[in-house]
Enzyme design. Structure first.
Site, mmCIF file in Angstrom:
data_model
loop_
_atom_site.group_PDB
_atom_site.id
_atom_site.type_symbol
_atom_site.label_atom_id
_atom_site.label_comp_id
_atom_site.label_asym_id
_atom_site.label_seq_id
_atom_site.Cartn_x
_atom_site.Cartn_y
_atom_site.Cartn_z
ATOM 1 N N ASP A 50 0.729 -1.188 0.091
ATOM 2 C CA ASP A 50 -0.102 0.095 0.108
ATOM 3 C C ASP A 50 1.009 1.173 -0.062
ATOM 4 O OD1 ASP A 50 0.810 -0.055 2.661
ATOM 5 O OD2 ASP A 50 -1.192 0.151 3.547
ATOM 6 N N SER A 51 2.175 1.161 0.071
ATOM 7 C CA SER A 51 3.152 2.186 -0.255
ATOM 8 C C SER A 51 2.834 2.874 -1.575
ATOM 9 C CB SER A 51 4.594 1.893 -0.141
ATOM 10 O OG SER A 51 4.952 0.838 -0.874
ATOM 11 N N ASP A 89 -0.831 -6.233 -0.452
ATOM 12 C CA ASP A 89 -1.128 -5.435 1.109
ATOM 13 C C ASP A 89 -2.811 -5.367 1.185
ATOM 14 O OD1 ASP A 89 0.388 -4.898 3.160
ATOM 15 O OD2 ASP A 89 1.282 -3.200 1.909
ATOM 16 N N LYS A 119 -1.014 -9.345 2.738
ATOM 17 C CA LYS A 119 -0.216 -8.652 4.234
ATOM 18 C C LYS A 119 -1.022 -7.846 4.944
ATOM 19 C CE LYS A 119 3.542 -5.559 3.756
ATOM 20 N NZ LYS A 119 2.728 -4.625 4.612
ATOM 21 N N GLU A 121 -0.926 -5.329 8.614
ATOM 22 C CA GLU A 121 0.002 -4.850 9.565
ATOM 23 C C GLU A 121 -0.850 -5.209 10.818
ATOM 24 O OE1 GLU A 121 0.481 -0.608 9.016
ATOM 25 O OE2 GLU A 121 1.278 -0.795 7.009
ATOM 26 N N GLU A 188 9.713 -3.968 10.185
ATOM 27 C CA GLU A 188 9.990 -2.668 9.605
ATOM 28 C C GLU A 188 10.376 -1.699 10.595
ATOM 29 O OE1 GLU A 188 7.168 -0.524 6.958
ATOM 30 O OE2 GLU A 188 8.216 1.005 7.027
#
Ligand code: KIV
Length: 287
Positions: A50-51, A89, A119, A121, A188
C-alpha cells in the site's frame, strides 16, 4: 547458509516459510505488470504494497489507499509475474474491524487478483485475524515494528524497539503473529539487536525493511532502490540506480529533438512504400 542463485522454481508462501535460515529471501515491491515482469526472475516475493499510495498516487501516508486500488494494481502485478510469489497488502480500514471483515476483503483480493496471499499490519491485536484467515485458506504475511497504517497513533514514521518496553512489544507481536500461522513476517524500522532476537525466537522467516541484516530476508520499495521516488531517501535505503535523472535526461533530449524538428526522423514515419497493398493482378490473371 547457501547463497542459492535464482532458479525458475515457482515461489509459494509454503516454500518461503521453509526458507528460515536458508537462502535469504529477496523481496521487492511491484505495483504494475511491467515492473513485476522485470523483477519476476530476480525476486522471491513481489509485494503489491500500500506504499503505492505514496509512491504512485502522491498521498502523504498510506491511509487513503482503497481496496479497489489494491485490487487493480494487484491484478496487474500478478499478470506480470510467473515465478515470484505475489502478495497484496490489505489497505487501512479493510481488516481491522473483525476477522470476518478481514476474510471478506481478503477473499475478494485473492479472487480478483489471483495473488498468492495477503499482508496485514499489526501484532498481538491482529493475531486472531491472522489465525481466522489462515484457517480459511488465506496465506498471511505479517507486518510488525513500524506500521505505517498506525502513523497517527505512533506519532510519525519513527523506528520501533528503541527502549526495552518497545523491544518487548515487537517481540510479543512477532511471537503472536507467528503462532497465529503467518508464513513470514515483515519487520519494519527496528534495530539489529531487536531484529536478531525476534528472528532467533520465531519459526517463520523475518523479512526486514530498515531492520538490519539480522533478518531472514530483505524488502525495499523498488522505486527507492532505483531512484524513482521523491527526493527523500530514508537511511535504510540503498540506491542502486538514479532513474529519475535518467528519465529527465531522456525527456530533455526528446524535447530538444521535437523543438528542432529532429524527431521524428524518416525512420519513424510511415511512407507510401510501407503501406501494404494487395498485389496488382498480372495481365494473364486479368484475362
Ligand atoms: O507497503 C509496502 O510497500 C510495505 C513494504 C515496504 C514492507 O509494506
Amino acid at each position: 547458509m547457501s547463497v542459492a542463485a535464482p532458479d525458475s522454481k515457482k515461489r509459494t508462501p509454503a516454500e518461503l516459510a521453509r526458507r528460515k535460515s536458508g537462502a535469504p529471501i529477496v523481496a521487492l515491491t511491484a505495483y504494475s505488470a511491467a515492473m513485476a515482469r522485470t523483477l519476476d526472475p530476480i525476486a522471491d516475493l513481489l509485494l503489491v504494497g500500500d506504499s503505492l499510495g505514496m509512491v504512485v498516487y502522491g498521498f502523504d501516508s498510506t491511509l487513503p489507499v482503497t481496496l479497489e486500488m489494491m485490487i487493480a494494481h494487484g491484478a496487474a502485478a500478478v499478470r506480470g509475474a510467473t515465478r515470484a510469489c505475489v502478495i497484496v497488502d490489505m489497505p487501512f480500514g479493510t481488516y481491522q474491524e473483525s476477522p470476518a471483515q478481514a476474510f471478506k476483503n481478503a477473499a475478494r483480493i485473492m479472487a480478483e487478483t489471483g495473488c498468492a496471499g495477503i499482508k496485514i499490519e499489526g501484532g498481538e491485536a491482529m493475531a486472531d485475524t491472522v489465525r481466522f484467515l489462515v484457517e480459511r485458506g488465506i496465506p498471511v504475511l505479517g507486518h510488525i515494528g513500524l506500521q505505517p497504517q498506525s502513523v497517527n497513533v505512533i506519532g510519525g514514521f519513527r523506528a520501533q524497539g528503541r527502549n526495552e518496553a518497545e523491544a518487548d512489544r515487537v517481540m510479543a507481536d512477532a511471537r503472536a503473529i507467528a503462532k497465529a500461522g503467518a508464513f513470514a513476517i515483515v519487520i519494519e524500522g527496528t534495530n539489529e539487536p531487536v531484529a536478531r532476537r525476534v528472528t532467533e525466537a520465531i519459526p517463520v522467516p523475518t523479512i526486514g525493511i530498515g531492520a538490519s541484516p539480522a533478518c531472514d530476508g530483505q524488502i525495499l520499495v523498488t522505486e527507492d532502490l532505483v531512484g524513482l521516488s521523491d527526493g527523500h531517501k530514508p537511511r535504510f535505503v540503498k540506491r542502486y540506480a538514479e532513474l529519475n535523472q535518467a528519465v529527465a535526461a531522456a525527456a530533455a533530449a526528446y524535447a530538444e529533438d521535437v523543438r528542432t524538428r529532429a524527431f521524428p526522423g524518416p525512420e519513424h514515419c510511415y511512407g507510401p512504400s510501407t503501406i501494404e497493398r494487395s498485389p496488382k493482378p498480372t495481365a494473364s490473371q486479368r484475362r
